[in-house]
Design a protein around this motif. Structure first.
Motif, PDB file in Angstrom:
ATOM      1  N   PRO A  92       6.829 -15.187  10.695  1.00 28.07           N
ATOM      2  CA  PRO A  92       7.140 -14.217  11.739  1.00 28.07           C
ATOM      3  C   PRO A  92       6.564 -12.841  11.417  1.00 28.07           C
ATOM      4  N   SER A  93       6.089 -12.169  12.462  1.00 24.04           N
ATOM      5  CA  SER A  93       5.530 -10.831  12.336  1.00 24.04           C
ATOM      6  C   SER A  93       5.807 -10.081  13.623  1.00 24.04           C
ATOM      7  N   THR A  94       6.102  -8.805  13.513  1.00 25.44           N
ATOM      8  CA  THR A  94       6.321  -8.015  14.720  1.00 25.44           C
ATOM      9  C   THR A  94       5.004  -7.536  15.317  1.00 25.44           C
ATOM     10  N   LEU A  95       3.913  -7.666  14.608  1.00 27.13           N
ATOM     11  CA  LEU A  95       2.618  -7.229  15.109  1.00 27.13           C
ATOM     12  C   LEU A  95       1.967  -8.325  15.943  1.00 27.13           C
ATOM     13  N   ALA A  96       1.574  -7.989  17.172  1.00 28.88           N
ATOM     14  CA  ALA A  96       0.891  -8.944  18.044  1.00 28.88           C
ATOM     15  C   ALA A  96      -0.602  -8.904  17.746  1.00 28.88           C
ATOM     16  N   PHE A  97      -1.233 -10.064  17.826  1.00 26.96           N
ATOM     17  CA  PHE A  97      -2.663 -10.176  17.556  1.00 26.96           C
ATOM     18  C   PHE A  97      -3.416 -10.398  18.859  1.00 26.96           C
ATOM     19  N   SER A 137       2.099 -13.629  19.032  1.00 21.01           N
ATOM     20  CA  SER A 137       2.881 -13.272  17.856  1.00 21.01           C
ATOM     21  C   SER A 137       3.835 -14.410  17.515  1.00 21.01           C
ATOM     22  N   VAL A 138       3.968 -14.709  16.226  1.00 19.95           N
ATOM     23  CA  VAL A 138       5.013 -15.625  15.752  1.00 19.95           C
ATOM     24  C   VAL A 138       6.257 -14.751  15.658  1.00 19.95           C
ATOM     25  N   VAL A 139       7.217 -14.973  16.549  1.00 18.03           N
ATOM     26  CA  VAL A 139       8.362 -14.069  16.615  1.00 18.03           C
ATOM     27  C   VAL A 139       9.535 -14.485  15.738  1.00 18.03           C
ATOM     28  N   SER A 140       9.683 -15.803  15.499  1.00 15.32           N
ATOM     29  CA  SER A 140      10.795 -16.219  14.636  1.00 15.32           C
ATOM     30  C   SER A 140      10.643 -17.676  14.226  1.00 15.32           C
ATOM     31  N   THR A 141      11.372 -18.019  13.175  1.00 14.51           N
ATOM     32  CA  THR A 141      11.547 -19.407  12.773  1.00 14.51           C
ATOM     33  C   THR A 141      13.040 -19.596  12.577  1.00 14.51           C
ATOM     34  N   GLY A 142      13.580 -20.650  13.124  1.00  9.39           N
ATOM     35  CA  GLY A 142      15.009 -20.876  13.006  1.00  9.39           C
ATOM     36  C   GLY A 142      15.460 -21.993  13.909  1.00  9.39           C
ATOM     37  N   THR A 176       9.469 -23.115  14.849  1.00  7.12           N
ATOM     38  CA  THR A 176       8.644 -21.916  14.916  1.00  7.12           C
ATOM     39  C   THR A 176       8.507 -21.522  16.374  1.00  7.12           C
ATOM     40  N   TYR A 177       8.774 -20.239  16.678  1.00  6.63           N
ATOM     41  CA  TYR A 177       8.680 -19.719  18.037  1.00  6.63           C
ATOM     42  C   TYR A 177       7.536 -18.710  18.099  1.00  6.63           C
ATOM     43  N   VAL A 178       6.626 -18.937  19.044  1.00  2.22           N
ATOM     44  CA  VAL A 178       5.463 -18.087  19.245  1.00  2.22           C
ATOM     45  C   VAL A 178       5.504 -17.568  20.673  1.00  2.22           C
ATOM     46  N   VAL A 179       5.163 -16.287  20.862  1.00  3.77           N
ATOM     47  CA  VAL A 179       5.022 -15.768  22.215  1.00  3.77           C
ATOM     48  C   VAL A 179       3.562 -15.408  22.456  1.00  3.77           C
ATOM     49  N   VAL A 180       3.129 -15.652  23.680  1.00  2.00           N
ATOM     50  CA  VAL A 180       1.784 -15.313  24.114  1.00  2.00           C
ATOM     51  C   VAL A 180       1.928 -14.543  25.415  1.00  2.00           C
ATOM     52  N   PHE A 181       1.193 -13.442  25.554  1.00  2.00           N
ATOM     53  CA  PHE A 181       1.276 -12.619  26.756  1.00  2.00           C
ATOM     54  C   PHE A 181      -0.045 -11.916  26.971  1.00  2.00           C
TER      55      PHE A 181
END
Length: 186
Positions: A92-97, A137-142, A176-181
């Motif tokens: 997880p990272s708060t920085l979007a790529f 961004s990979v926002v979380s794992t859980g 693993t949760y990923v967001v794309v925007f």
């Protein structure tokens, strides 16, 4: 003579064991608890679920299918696509790529697995439009997905912060949760 009495004793024991087992099986089949479930999860008939599904209170996306998720924040993004995979890897990272080229997408998914690279590639392809840049961004794992995310514009780029529920579920394998925007170009 001794062997014949042993044989009769074994025969009687075998018959009694068979009767006890038959009685136990018939009791289970006819008068047991009607709410029993299949412990192996192979039929899903008693719970109405498909095999391998686990009931949850929250609605989470199906692996492989993106879910639209509400977004807030200073970047003006109002919706993101949430992707997930069990044991999907990544950190997880708060920085979007920025995912504006094939190479950028390949670099972003290098640590992902369990179908996430294909999901991300497909989501980015769907988002691509003239005048906008896709980000991920990979926002979380859980165990539970984020309820929403905040996407804020900062000096280093876009910061993505998930609103995660309080951890009330114990899971054996993290998701693993990923967001794309996409963000309109300035």
């Amino acid at each position: 003579m001794l062997t014949s009495s042993i044989a009769r004793g074994l025969s009687l024991t075998t018959r009694l064991t068979g009767l006890v087992l038959l009685g136990a099986l018939s009791a289970c089949a006819s008068g047991g608890d009607d709410s029993a479930t299949d412990p192996a999860g192979t039929t899903g008939e008693t719970t109405g679920e498909t095999p391998g599904e686990t009931p949850t209170e929250s609605s989470s996306p199906t692996e492989g299918a993106p879910e639209a998720l509400r977004a807030v924040g200073s970047a003006g993004v109002t919706e993101v696509l949430l992707l997930q995979a069990t044991e999907g890897g990544g950190s997880p990272s708060t920085l979007a790529f920025a995912l504006d080229t094939e190479q950028a997408v390949d670099d972003f998914v290098v640590d992902l697995r369990a179908g996430l690279p294909a999901q991300v590639s497909a989501a980015v392809a769907d988002l691509r439009s003239p005048g906008a840049t896709p980000y991920g961004s990979v926002v979380s794992t859980g165990c539970e997905p984020p309820r929403s995310v905040a996407v804020d514009a900062g000096e280093a780029g876009f910061e993505v912060v998930p609103a995660l529920p309080r951890n009330t579920v114990e899971c054996l394998a993290p998701v693993t949760y990923v967001v794309v925007f996409d963000v309109p170009d300035a």
